[in-house]
Design a protein around this motif. Structure first.
Motif, mmCIF file in Angstrom:
data_model
loop_
_atom_site.group_PDB
_atom_site.id
_atom_site.type_symbol
_atom_site.label_atom_id
_atom_site.label_comp_id
_atom_site.label_asym_id
_atom_site.label_seq_id
_atom_site.Cartn_x
_atom_site.Cartn_y
_atom_site.Cartn_z
ATOM 1 N N VAL A 135 36.195 33.563 43.905
ATOM 2 C CA VAL A 135 35.942 32.628 42.872
ATOM 3 C C VAL A 135 34.194 33.569 42.075
ATOM 4 N N ALA A 136 35.321 33.194 41.241
ATOM 5 C CA ALA A 136 34.167 33.613 39.802
ATOM 6 C C ALA A 136 34.627 32.725 38.435
ATOM 7 N N ASP A 137 33.011 32.416 37.967
ATOM 8 C CA ASP A 137 32.899 31.399 37.036
ATOM 9 C C ASP A 137 33.655 32.543 35.615
ATOM 10 N N THR A 138 33.788 31.866 33.978
ATOM 11 C CA THR A 138 34.773 33.033 34.126
ATOM 12 C C THR A 138 33.769 32.970 32.323
ATOM 13 N N SER A 139 32.313 32.362 32.391
ATOM 14 C CA SER A 139 31.715 32.229 31.139
ATOM 15 C C SER A 139 30.561 33.714 30.841
ATOM 16 N N GLN A 140 30.567 34.228 29.301
ATOM 17 C CA GLN A 140 30.356 34.981 28.920
ATOM 18 C C GLN A 140 29.117 34.754 27.762
ATOM 19 N N VAL A 141 27.846 34.736 28.661
ATOM 20 C CA VAL A 141 26.584 34.001 27.916
ATOM 21 C C VAL A 141 24.884 34.794 27.905
ATOM 22 N N GLN A 142 24.909 35.131 26.555
ATOM 23 C CA GLN A 142 23.536 36.011 25.728
ATOM 24 C C GLN A 142 22.368 35.157 25.168
ATOM 25 N N SER A 143 21.515 34.892 26.321
ATOM 26 C CA SER A 143 20.472 34.073 26.153
ATOM 27 C C SER A 143 21.140 32.505 26.062
ATOM 28 N N ILE A 144 21.039 31.193 25.051
ATOM 29 C CA ILE A 144 21.192 30.923 24.802
ATOM 30 C C ILE A 144 22.864 30.731 24.263
ATOM 31 N N VAL A 145 23.705 31.682 23.801
ATOM 32 C CA VAL A 145 24.851 31.305 22.750
ATOM 33 C C VAL A 145 26.143 31.726 24.480
ATOM 34 N N VAL A 146 26.386 31.106 24.202
ATOM 35 C CA VAL A 146 28.215 31.224 25.211
ATOM 36 C C VAL A 146 29.081 32.128 23.918
ATOM 37 N N GLN A 147 29.185 33.323 24.349
ATOM 38 C CA GLN A 147 29.826 33.958 24.047
ATOM 39 C C GLN A 147 31.622 34.121 24.262
ATOM 40 N N LYS A 148 31.939 34.421 25.188
ATOM 41 C CA LYS A 148 33.438 33.292 25.486
ATOM 42 C C LYS A 148 33.284 32.609 27.226
ATOM 43 N N THR A 149 34.623 32.225 27.293
ATOM 44 C CA THR A 149 34.545 31.589 28.159
ATOM 45 C C THR A 149 35.866 31.718 29.023
ATOM 46 N N GLU A 150 36.466 32.999 29.092
ATOM 47 C CA GLU A 150 37.988 33.538 29.643
ATOM 48 C C GLU A 150 37.436 35.193 30.096
ATOM 49 N N GLU A 151 36.400 35.272 30.360
ATOM 50 C CA GLU A 151 35.731 36.297 31.458
ATOM 51 C C GLU A 151 36.245 36.733 32.324
ATOM 52 N N ASP A 152 36.848 37.790 32.643
ATOM 53 C CA ASP A 152 37.687 37.978 34.336
ATOM 54 C C ASP A 152 36.539 39.368 35.106
ATOM 55 N N LYS A 153 35.367 38.193 35.979
ATOM 56 C CA LYS A 153 34.479 38.790 36.481
ATOM 57 C C LYS A 153 34.554 38.903 38.055
ATOM 58 N N ILE A 154 36.008 39.571 38.363
ATOM 59 C CA ILE A 154 36.728 39.772 39.338
ATOM 60 C C ILE A 154 37.840 40.977 39.241
ATOM 61 N N MET A 155 36.773 41.942 40.000
ATOM 62 C CA MET A 155 38.045 43.384 39.745
ATOM 63 C C MET A 155 38.767 44.105 40.179
ATOM 64 N N LEU A 156 39.479 44.555 39.923
ATOM 65 C CA LEU A 156 40.804 44.982 41.256
ATOM 66 C C LEU A 156 39.821 46.533 41.520
ATOM 67 N N LEU A 157 39.514 46.974 42.956
ATOM 68 C CA LEU A 157 38.865 48.262 42.983
ATOM 69 C C LEU A 157 40.260 49.301 43.348
ATOM 70 N N ASP A 158 41.022 48.748 44.610
ATOM 71 C CA ASP A 158 42.191 49.250 44.402
ATOM 72 C C ASP A 158 43.702 48.606 44.588
ATOM 73 N N SER A 159 44.305 48.784 45.173
ATOM 74 C CA SER A 159 45.635 47.649 45.403
ATOM 75 C C SER A 159 45.477 47.048 47.012
ATOM 76 N N HIS A 160 43.582 47.065 47.678
ATOM 77 C CA HIS A 160 44.217 46.116 48.434
ATOM 78 C C HIS A 160 42.318 45.658 48.948
ATOM 79 N N LYS A 161 41.603 46.309 47.515
ATOM 80 C CA LYS A 161 40.059 45.609 47.392
ATOM 81 C C LYS A 161 39.622 44.916 45.879
ATOM 82 N N LEU A 162 38.429 43.716 46.190
ATOM 83 C CA LEU A 162 38.426 43.136 45.032
ATOM 84 C C LEU A 162 36.978 43.263 44.992
ATOM 85 N N LEU A 163 36.039 43.124 44.227
ATOM 86 C CA LEU A 163 35.102 42.713 43.536
ATOM 87 C C LEU A 163 34.899 42.325 42.450
ATOM 88 N N ALA A 164 34.148 41.425 42.780
ATOM 89 C CA ALA A 164 32.987 40.248 41.836
ATOM 90 C C ALA A 164 31.862 40.504 41.406
#
Length: 219
Positions: A16-45
């Motif tokens: 589970v990961a939050d989906t906020s992309q923040v730079q300093s005090i600025v919220v740039q996005k609220t739907e950034e997917d931070k969990i990547m599919l490494l292959d068919s059976h692995k996840l990297l957050a």
């Protein structure tokens, strides 16, 4: 105020990961997917500096896929975690990445596994783990409610408790979270927990043109 956590249960692991992309005090996005599919059976957050996070996670993903193409077999979750740790440790002495990670995977022989890896290349195999500011509030919840070989429904109930605790207790808590699961059927996105929609994209319709203002002159 990023947050990342994971749980290993009975024949599955989830991240589970939050989906906020923040730079300093600025919220740039609220739907950034931070969990990547490494292959068919692995996840990297990953959480951390946005540039480091994206660059390092893509580097790991491409090298793991390259190994599979060259050798015809995928890396095990343990091997993938140790490879990631080695690359992070090597970079630490030259050009360090400020990124914290959790790796979840499923292997046919060993079943599910979950790994904790922080920015100074500290690697641990865990049953539960958390990184970021939210970890200060949810590690105690995991200690209390986690049980060995817990079911998926029980794990998701614990996930919701953790998200609620973060949103209640953490100042500047991220509004949205993404949940991904890996089991014998593969890695996949399971659900989002949203309270704010991302409005950073283009508007759905163009605004009405401005009407010129008439200025009357006085004699």
């Amino acid at each position: 105020m990023e947050c990342l956590f994971g749980i290993q249960g009975d024949k599955f692991a989830l991240l589970v990961a939050d989906t906020s992309q923040v730079q300093s005090i600025v919220v740039q996005k609220t739907e950034e997917d931070k969990i990547m599919l490494l292959d068919s059976h692995k996840l990297l957050a990953t959480i951390g500096e946005n540039g480091d996070r994206v660059q390092f996670s893509e580097f790991i993903q491409k090298n793991i896929l390259l190994y599979q193409f060259r050798n015809g077999i995928p890396l095990s979750t343990s091997a993938a975690a140790n490879f990631t740790c080695g690359e992070l440790a090597h970079a630490l002495r030259k050009n360090p990445y400020f990124v914290n990670m959790m790796i979840a995977g499923y292997d046919s022989e060993e079943g599910p596994s979950l790994y904790y890896l922080d920015y100074i290349a500290t690697l641990h195999k865990v049953k539960t783990g958390a990184l970021g500011y939210g970890a200060y509030f949810i590690l105690s919840l995991m200690d209390k409610f986690y049980s060995k070989n817990m079911s998926l429904d029980a794990a998701l109930e614990l996930v919701d408790k953790c998200i609620l605790e973060i949103k209640t207790r953490l100042m500047g808590a991220p509004p949205n979270f993404v949940i991904k699961i890996v089991d014998e059927n593969g890695a996949r996105e399971f659900a989002w927990r949203k309270s704010v929609e991302d409005n950073t994209g283009p508007p759905s319709s163009a605004p009405a043109p401005l009407t010129p203002v008439e200025v009357s002159s006085q004699a």
